[in-house]
Design a protein around this motif. Sequence first.
Motif, mmCIF file in Angstrom:
data_model
loop_
_atom_site.group_PDB
_atom_site.id
_atom_site.type_symbol
_atom_site.label_atom_id
_atom_site.label_comp_id
_atom_site.label_asym_id
_atom_site.label_seq_id
_atom_site.Cartn_x
_atom_site.Cartn_y
_atom_site.Cartn_z
ATOM 1 N N LYS A 43 0.735 -1.181 -0.089
ATOM 2 C CA LYS A 43 0.068 -0.050 0.027
ATOM 3 C C LYS A 43 0.872 1.255 -0.043
ATOM 4 C CE LYS A 43 -3.953 -1.809 -0.311
ATOM 5 N NZ LYS A 43 -4.516 -1.366 -1.872
ATOM 6 N N THR A 44 2.082 1.145 0.211
ATOM 7 C CA THR A 44 2.702 2.550 0.246
ATOM 8 C C THR A 44 3.997 2.473 -0.946
ATOM 9 O OG1 THR A 44 4.636 1.441 1.526
ATOM 10 C CG2 THR A 44 2.899 2.346 2.610
ATOM 11 N N SER A 45 4.252 3.823 -1.211
ATOM 12 C CA SER A 45 5.417 3.809 -2.399
ATOM 13 C C SER A 45 6.673 3.260 -2.074
ATOM 14 C CB SER A 45 5.206 5.060 -2.857
ATOM 15 O OG SER A 45 5.258 6.104 -1.918
ATOM 16 N N TYR B 232 6.514 -0.428 -2.749
ATOM 17 C CA TYR B 232 6.810 -0.592 -4.511
ATOM 18 C C TYR B 232 8.057 -0.343 -4.895
ATOM 19 C CZ TYR B 232 6.822 1.325 -9.198
ATOM 20 O OH TYR B 232 6.997 1.284 -10.280
ATOM 21 N N LYS B 233 8.604 0.696 -4.120
ATOM 22 C CA LYS B 233 10.293 1.049 -4.622
ATOM 23 C C LYS B 233 10.902 -0.294 -4.243
ATOM 24 C CE LYS B 233 9.594 5.607 -3.841
ATOM 25 N NZ LYS B 233 10.209 6.868 -3.000
ATOM 26 N N THR C 96 10.105 -3.273 -4.117
ATOM 27 C CA THR C 96 9.752 -4.371 -5.206
ATOM 28 C C THR C 96 10.754 -4.003 -6.233
ATOM 29 O OG1 THR C 96 7.570 -4.429 -4.303
ATOM 30 C CG2 THR C 96 8.087 -5.687 -6.385
ATOM 31 N N ILE C 97 10.628 -2.871 -7.081
ATOM 32 C CA ILE C 97 11.259 -2.488 -8.096
ATOM 33 C C ILE C 97 12.744 -2.743 -7.997
ATOM 34 C CG2 ILE C 97 11.773 -0.437 -9.726
ATOM 35 C CD1 ILE C 97 9.062 -1.740 -10.242
ATOM 36 N N LYS D 231 13.679 -6.243 -8.348
ATOM 37 C CA LYS D 231 13.350 -6.846 -9.839
ATOM 38 C C LYS D 231 14.203 -6.179 -10.838
ATOM 39 C CE LYS D 231 8.836 -8.445 -9.188
ATOM 40 N NZ LYS D 231 7.375 -8.606 -9.369
ATOM 41 N N ASN D 232 14.924 -4.815 -10.653
ATOM 42 C CA ASN D 232 15.849 -4.433 -11.749
ATOM 43 C C ASN D 232 16.390 -3.028 -10.950
ATOM 44 O OD1 ASN D 232 17.308 -3.394 -13.462
ATOM 45 N ND2 ASN D 232 16.007 -3.756 -15.438
ATOM 46 N N ASN E 248 18.986 -1.317 -11.857
ATOM 47 C CA ASN E 248 19.287 -0.158 -12.956
ATOM 48 C C ASN E 248 17.918 0.414 -13.300
ATOM 49 O OD1 ASN E 248 21.849 -1.060 -13.255
ATOM 50 N ND2 ASN E 248 21.473 -2.633 -14.995
ATOM 51 N N PHE E 249 16.852 -0.081 -13.459
ATOM 52 C CA PHE E 249 15.725 0.457 -13.688
ATOM 53 C C PHE E 249 15.072 1.450 -12.527
ATOM 54 C CE2 PHE E 249 10.778 0.088 -13.374
ATOM 55 C CZ PHE E 249 10.728 0.954 -14.488
ATOM 56 N N LYS F 166 17.369 2.804 -10.503
ATOM 57 C CA LYS F 166 18.139 4.207 -10.393
ATOM 58 C C LYS F 166 17.519 4.796 -11.613
ATOM 59 C CE LYS F 166 22.796 5.256 -10.765
ATOM 60 N NZ LYS F 166 24.165 4.829 -11.652
ATOM 61 N N TYR F 167 17.369 4.580 -12.519
ATOM 62 C CA TYR F 167 16.958 5.381 -13.894
ATOM 63 C C TYR F 167 15.723 5.880 -13.578
ATOM 64 C CZ TYR F 167 13.994 5.304 -17.879
ATOM 65 O OH TYR F 167 13.386 5.620 -18.931
ATOM 66 N N SER F 168 14.655 5.224 -12.718
ATOM 67 C CA SER F 168 13.390 5.898 -12.559
ATOM 68 C C SER F 168 13.506 6.962 -11.404
ATOM 69 C CB SER F 168 12.498 4.842 -12.008
ATOM 70 O OG SER F 168 12.246 3.830 -12.932
ATOM 71 N N GLY F 169 14.754 7.193 -10.736
ATOM 72 C CA GLY F 169 14.988 8.246 -9.808
ATOM 73 C C GLY F 169 14.703 7.653 -8.346
#
Lengths: 506, 355
Positions: free
Chosen positions: B212-214, B217-218, B220-221, B224-225, B227-228, B230-233
Amino acid sequence: MMDDTLLEMKNISKIYDNGVFANDNISFIVKKGEIHALMGENGAGKSTLMKILFGIEDMNEGKIIFDGKDITNYTPQETIGIGVGMVHQHFMLVDSLKVYENVVLGMEPKKGIFTDRKKAKNLVNEISKKYNLNVDADEVIKNLSVGLKQKVELIKVLARDVKLLILDEPTAVLTPQETQELFDQLLLLKENGHTIIFISHKIKEVKQICDRVTVLRRGKLVGTIDIDKASEEDISRFMVGRDVILKVDKSIQNFKEIILSVKDLSVSNKSGIKLVDKVSFDVKRGQILGIAGVEGNGQNELVEAIFGLRDCSGTIEFNMKDISDKKIKDRREKGIAFIPEDRMATGLATKATVWENLVSNIIDSDIIKTNKLLNNNKIKEYSETLIENFNILCSSIDHEVNMLSGGNMQKIVVAREFSSNPDLLIANQPTRGIDVGANEFIWKKLVELRDQDKAIILVSADLNEILELSDSIIVMHNGEVVGSFVDSKKVDENELGMYMLGLKRD
Amino acid sequence: MKKIKDFIKDIETLRTLVALSVSFLIVFILIIIISDSPTKALFDFIIGPFTSIRRFGNVIEGSLPLIFTGLSVILLQRTGHYNLAMEGAFFIGAVVATAAALIFKGPPLIILLVSMLSAMLIGAIITGIPAVLKVKTDANVLVTSLMLNHICLYVGMFIIITYFQDPKMNSNYSYMFPDGVNIPTIFGVTRINYGMIIALITVFIVWFLLNKTSFGYKLTIVGKNQNFAKYSGINVNRLIIESALIGGAIAGLGGAVDLFGMYNRFQYSGLTNYGWDGILIAIVARHKPHFVPFAALFLSYLRTGANILSRTSDIPSEMISIIQAIVIVLISAQAILSKYRQKLVVEKTLSGEVI
């Protein structure tokens, strides 16, 4: 079986674990001594078919006959042993070894327990002389240009007495001049009795050197035709099933104020070698600036540094403010978006779901939250809007991204980067490896953004893309800007090629 | 008709079940071979845990520490690093809770709270160390966290023996906790205690955090990747450390809850292994916090069964280690059912279903 048949692949079918039909009952024949083109858009199943030939992938059904022998169940080693060789798109060379060491790797001529270096060098020199491949046997691979590395790959395969040579998109990394040279060598090989499978999606090239062409579309065989009986338009229609000539409608250029100003930007790698060397340029609102260059000449490093993915020296001014010490998050918030070169490695988390990939840049914003908490309904609404606006084909936002095709994956990246309505969009190879339809769509979106007075930096290895989209062009060679053209209409493919090769500079 | 994606999900569930059944089957065969009275042994093993309230109580109270370490592992591994310091964090959490309970004076409830908070703090510090070393020096998390577990054990034992050992006891036990400094039981006959409430609240908090929180989410990301991310900020390094801190705090809390719920003085003589069990729990729960209590109950049920078996028959309780090993191997084995899965996917594709 007919006498002149070298390879026959019969009724090949392959279904991947995610339910993708990579090859659907494909049959084709390669005759002795011909250059046979294998064409199709990305995802059409060309690579899968070649992997099956090599024994790297299992097939669900089918039969392979090579030179009269059934090789259906051969391992990759056995396939190489009977004379099938492949030059991969990404070179398989040991960078720190010399040319001849790479060529004889795994089949070193022996003198006692040592490698017979003289014999190895002779072998390389013999082959390069015979086929006009001018490579210095003593040079270390990492000092070679991309074109020369490809020659080494060719020598490597030829040294193994290959009967059938497979080239996987060999011209993708070459300049027009290097491409021409490669073609001369391929024709020479053909004269010497070699058979070649030439994988490509460039119709012009196929038309130029191939005898017959087999076209695949979405995993299915469209057909095999003789080249001299078909026009470029015929082949094009064969490939995409409709007439597509990639052109884009663009209004007259109308530059506004400078939005990004880069001064003396340099990037070095870990061992201190300069990848980008004191590059300076400006980008204005309403401008698409194309960065041309042979891949690996610093373009990627340059734009990654501008976005904050790499350390650099020099100044980067965005909207008159220096942003060179800002974090990626801040740069995004100030209005910069970035489509990275490699969508699988950087642009997406392929094991995450579609929505997870669509919201990664706004995860801290209130757009998808209620009372500071993620709101599933808002996420759904937001994602579905993007999916609709960008024609992304997927049946649910909860699907993992790796179940989608390359074109749809790229559209997810594009949709996300456009969603923040950026003032500056850096697009690094935005249409690499995707189908024509998605390609057209992305081009249209880029031009739309430019017409809204936003700025775009476009890096591409595809000269056609650079010339078609850019208002202005700079060319990079060895980390430096060697040429810049305020008006892209005043330069043509051949001249750009000269700059890209470093033969000419301002 | 079901979409292929859902259908693949079903196969994942099926695979977990197959793995569990196969491991059971192997155990049955072993019991039949080894035991002189196999039917009785089998009965004790499978039905035994349900034959009395006390035994069933054992199942539930045994799952308590496993819930904490399972959750801890989910957080520690969320960012893709194999931080194994939860074992040490659990142990040192119990040590520090003991110290706090014996040093501080005041109302029992306050002492209990302070002790648990201290345990969480030290747990967070312990699992935080490998994460910080990773971020600052790129040290391998697996290596540093494993080393750290031994440091926790010996420093912990040193603290207990030097400062808190009760000389009246023969073993390295601490003094008794002050009156009232314990977690009371819920049902008189068993030792099921209010720690279970704390555990379930923790399950909810972790589920909430991840879904339920960002922040979740972060994580999990990043897992999972990277590099992705880091690139997403996303600030990847900070998240690696933060998830380690939370994971360690949960393990430390688990140590304190186990201590105050089950014992009236510190009496561990070595690492508890609950941390390692946490890995198994996380795998069986497929890293979803809401499955953790069930996975923990299941493992505890097996253990209770094996215990009964060892007391009532000629089968040693070490049998349980074999089951555990088999379950881990089978569940982690991606290849199981892959032929079957491929066959079904091929059929579905041929019948013209879209993904």
